[in-house]
Design a protein around this motif. Structure first.
Motif, PDB file in Angstrom:
ATOM      1  N   GLY A  83       2.685   1.108  -5.332  1.00 22.95           N
ATOM      2  CA  GLY A  83       1.833  -0.065  -5.367  1.00 22.95           C
ATOM      3  C   GLY A  83       2.206  -1.123  -4.204  1.00 22.95           C
ATOM      4  O   GLY A  83       3.199  -0.910  -3.673  1.00 22.95           O
ATOM      5  N   ILE A  88       5.307  -5.611  -0.582  1.00 24.53           N
ATOM      6  CA  ILE A  88       5.401  -6.944  -0.263  1.00 24.53           C
ATOM      7  C   ILE A  88       6.917  -7.296  -0.573  1.00 24.53           C
ATOM      8  O   ILE A  88       7.242  -7.783   0.348  1.00 24.53           O
ATOM      9  CB  ILE A  88       4.295  -7.715  -1.268  1.00 24.53           C
ATOM     10  CG1 ILE A  88       2.960  -7.461  -0.947  1.00 24.53           C
ATOM     11  CG2 ILE A  88       4.695  -9.192  -1.496  1.00 24.53           C
ATOM     12  CD1 ILE A  88       1.764  -7.908  -1.896  1.00 24.53           C
ATOM     13  N   PHE A 107      -1.817 -14.949  -4.785  1.00 28.51           N
ATOM     14  CA  PHE A 107      -1.111 -13.758  -5.505  1.00 28.51           C
ATOM     15  C   PHE A 107       0.560 -14.140  -5.717  1.00 28.51           C
ATOM     16  O   PHE A 107       1.163 -14.455  -4.684  1.00 28.51           O
ATOM     17  CB  PHE A 107      -1.142 -12.501  -4.826  1.00 28.51           C
ATOM     18  CG  PHE A 107      -0.583 -11.372  -5.736  1.00 28.51           C
ATOM     19  CD1 PHE A 107      -1.056 -11.157  -7.124  1.00 28.51           C
ATOM     20  CD2 PHE A 107      -0.026 -10.388  -4.783  1.00 28.51           C
ATOM     21  CE1 PHE A 107      -0.563 -10.028  -7.799  1.00 28.51           C
ATOM     22  CE2 PHE A 107       0.743  -9.087  -5.792  1.00 28.51           C
ATOM     23  CZ  PHE A 107       0.414  -9.048  -6.898  1.00 28.51           C
ATOM     24  N   ASP A 182      -2.622  -9.625   2.928  1.00 28.98           N
ATOM     25  CA  ASP A 182      -2.859  -8.723   1.989  1.00 28.98           C
ATOM     26  C   ASP A 182      -4.307  -8.388   1.782  1.00 28.98           C
ATOM     27  O   ASP A 182      -4.956  -9.053   1.415  1.00 28.98           O
ATOM     28  CB  ASP A 182      -1.948  -9.439   0.841  1.00 28.98           C
ATOM     29  CG  ASP A 182      -2.176  -8.774  -0.466  1.00 28.98           C
ATOM     30  OD1 ASP A 182      -2.582  -7.302  -0.521  1.00 28.98           O
ATOM     31  OD2 ASP A 182      -1.846  -9.182  -1.693  1.00 28.98           O
ATOM     32  N   ALA A 184      -5.342  -6.189  -0.298  1.00 29.39           N
ATOM     33  CA  ALA A 184      -5.414  -5.322  -1.694  1.00 29.39           C
ATOM     34  C   ALA A 184      -7.016  -4.902  -2.201  1.00 29.39           C
ATOM     35  O   ALA A 184      -6.958  -3.964  -2.645  1.00 29.39           O
ATOM     36  CB  ALA A 184      -4.630  -5.879  -2.625  1.00 29.39           C
ATOM     37  N   LYS A 215      -6.617  -0.795  -7.305  1.00 22.38           N
ATOM     38  CA  LYS A 215      -7.916  -1.555  -7.797  1.00 22.38           C
ATOM     39  C   LYS A 215      -9.034  -0.992  -7.823  1.00 22.38           C
ATOM     40  O   LYS A 215      -9.871  -0.791  -8.593  1.00 22.38           O
ATOM     41  CB  LYS A 215      -7.870  -3.252  -6.967  1.00 22.38           C
ATOM     42  CG  LYS A 215      -6.957  -3.914  -7.541  1.00 22.38           C
ATOM     43  CD  LYS A 215      -5.779  -4.161  -6.306  1.00 22.38           C
ATOM     44  CE  LYS A 215      -4.604  -4.931  -6.802  1.00 22.38           C
ATOM     45  NZ  LYS A 215      -4.302  -5.189  -8.123  1.00 22.38           N
TER      46      LYS A 215
END
Ligand code: PLP
Length: 366
Positions: A83, A88, A107, A182, A184, A215
């Motif tokens: 993930g 991160i 986030f 990020d 994502a 996602k």
């Protein structure tokens, strides 16, 4: 509260708190592709489950080469993780920045990763008046950071759903000692190729990009993400990563979903139609919706309605629907919530429930 562990999509906490609804949850609290995982994911489970008797490739070679071919970068500039969240965390541990500029609301893992390493945080509050977009002020603050400082930014940001404007991005790239971006949710953006900084990150000492595969392909339970940075940085971080952190099935699934062109096109087409439709319907209910570039919306409940996001979350959970209470994000208020864009009939069900809730009025203790 549903966000007991900091995130949406936590069905175990939801069931502890509200019980299990008949027919299961309709989950707007996590921002997954509502199409569910592509067919190839099922095939991997069916055809390859016996291979879990072996250790996974510790260097994730198959998936890294496929990512490298897909994005036109070197496999040495790619690190795959359990993930994006793992990456991160790993990056902050490896970088050990002296200070960090953190655009907020954002986030929660950025802040958590920094706090775990006792990195002093300089919050940069994104304002509602500026549409929660970072601007020149953020770039100016970034240039004031020490040489070993870093800047964290969501691109697009969560929970606001906004891409960083190109001008600001250029300014930040010039001023930030190290920019941690990020991406994502960027696969949901039709012009992803033009706005992503993944290729630049592969060659830069001052930029790293995080990507999640959970996602867009709706596979959060399998855990899969990758990051792109200069090969020297990637080698340092790889040395810090626990061995076999990306399991065998995740590696195979990652390779398979990258071929899912039709699924990707269908997803983007659905979102281009559904997001504006849903935004308009929510606005008709007097909800102030932040313009979004992705598959979730930040909404603000009407001031005169008496409803808080927490009360609405409790109410909807009693009816089998999960919503994210966004009041816990720094810079937002008790009337902010975040919701995923889902399929038309699911969105319609939520809208009907909201209408009924507003007609009834907020509970006395809300
Ligand atoms: C903005 C953002 N970045 C990263 C992540 C982590 O994604 P992953 O499931 O790949 O760990 C999330 C998960 O919610 C997120 O919202």
């Amino acid at each position: 509260m549903l966000e007991r562990y900091g995130h949406g999509g936590d069905w175990t906490t939801a069931e502890e708190r509200y019980g299990r609804p008949e027919g299961g949850w309709l989950d707007f609290s996590a921002n997954m592709n509502p199409a569910g995982p592509p067919e190839s994911v099922g095939r991997i489970f069916r055809d390859h489950w016996r291979e879990i008797v072996r250790y996974p490739d510790p260097a994730v070679r198959g998936l890294r080469s496929k990512l490298a071919r897909t994005y036109g970068i070197s496999p040495d500039s790619i690190l795959v993780g359990n993930g994006a969240a793992e990456l991160i965390d790993l990056t902050v541990r490896g970088l050990r920045p002296q200070e960090a500029l953190l655009a907020q609301p954002s986030f929660k893992e950025y802040e958590d990763a920094l706090r775990k390493e006792a990195v002093p945080i300089k919050p940069h509050l994104l304002s509602a008046e500026e549409g929660y977009l970072p601007g020149s002020a953020a770039a100016a603050e970034a240039s004031g950071l020490s040489r070993d400082g870093c800047v964290f930014l969501g691109h697009p940001n969560n929970p606001t759903g906004r891409l960083v404007p190109r001008r600001t991005m250029d300014e930040l790239r010039r001023s930030a000692p190290m920019l941690l971006l990020d991406e994502a949710f960027i696969d949901f953006v039709p012009q992803e190729e033009d706005v992503s900084l993944l290729r630049e990150a592969a060659e830069s000492e001052r930029l790293a990009v995080f990507r999640s595969m959970t996602k867009f392909y709706a596979i959060p339970g399998i855990r899969l993400g990758f990051m792109v940075a200069h090969p020297r940085r990637i080698a340092e971080l790889k040395a810090l990563q626990p061995p076999w952190s990306v399991n065998f099935l995740a590696q195979r699934i990652g390779e398979a979903v990258l071929d899912e062109r039709e699924y990707a096109a269908r997803t983007r087409a659905w979102l281009q139609e559904e997001r504006p439709w849903l935004t308009d319907r929510l606005s008709e209910l007097n909800i102030n919706v932040c313009p979004s570039d992705v598959n979730y919306l930040l909404g603000e409940l009407p001031a005169d309605g008496g409803w808080t996001a927490r009360a609405l979350q409790d109410y909807l959970a009693g009816r089998g629907i999960l919503l994210r209470d966004a009041s816990l994000f720094p810079g937002l208020t008790e009337r902010h919530f975040r919701m995923a864009v889902r399929l038309r009939e699911e969105n319609e069900r939520l809208l009907r429930e909201l209408e009924q809730a507003f007609a009834k009025g907020a509970p006395a203790h809300a």
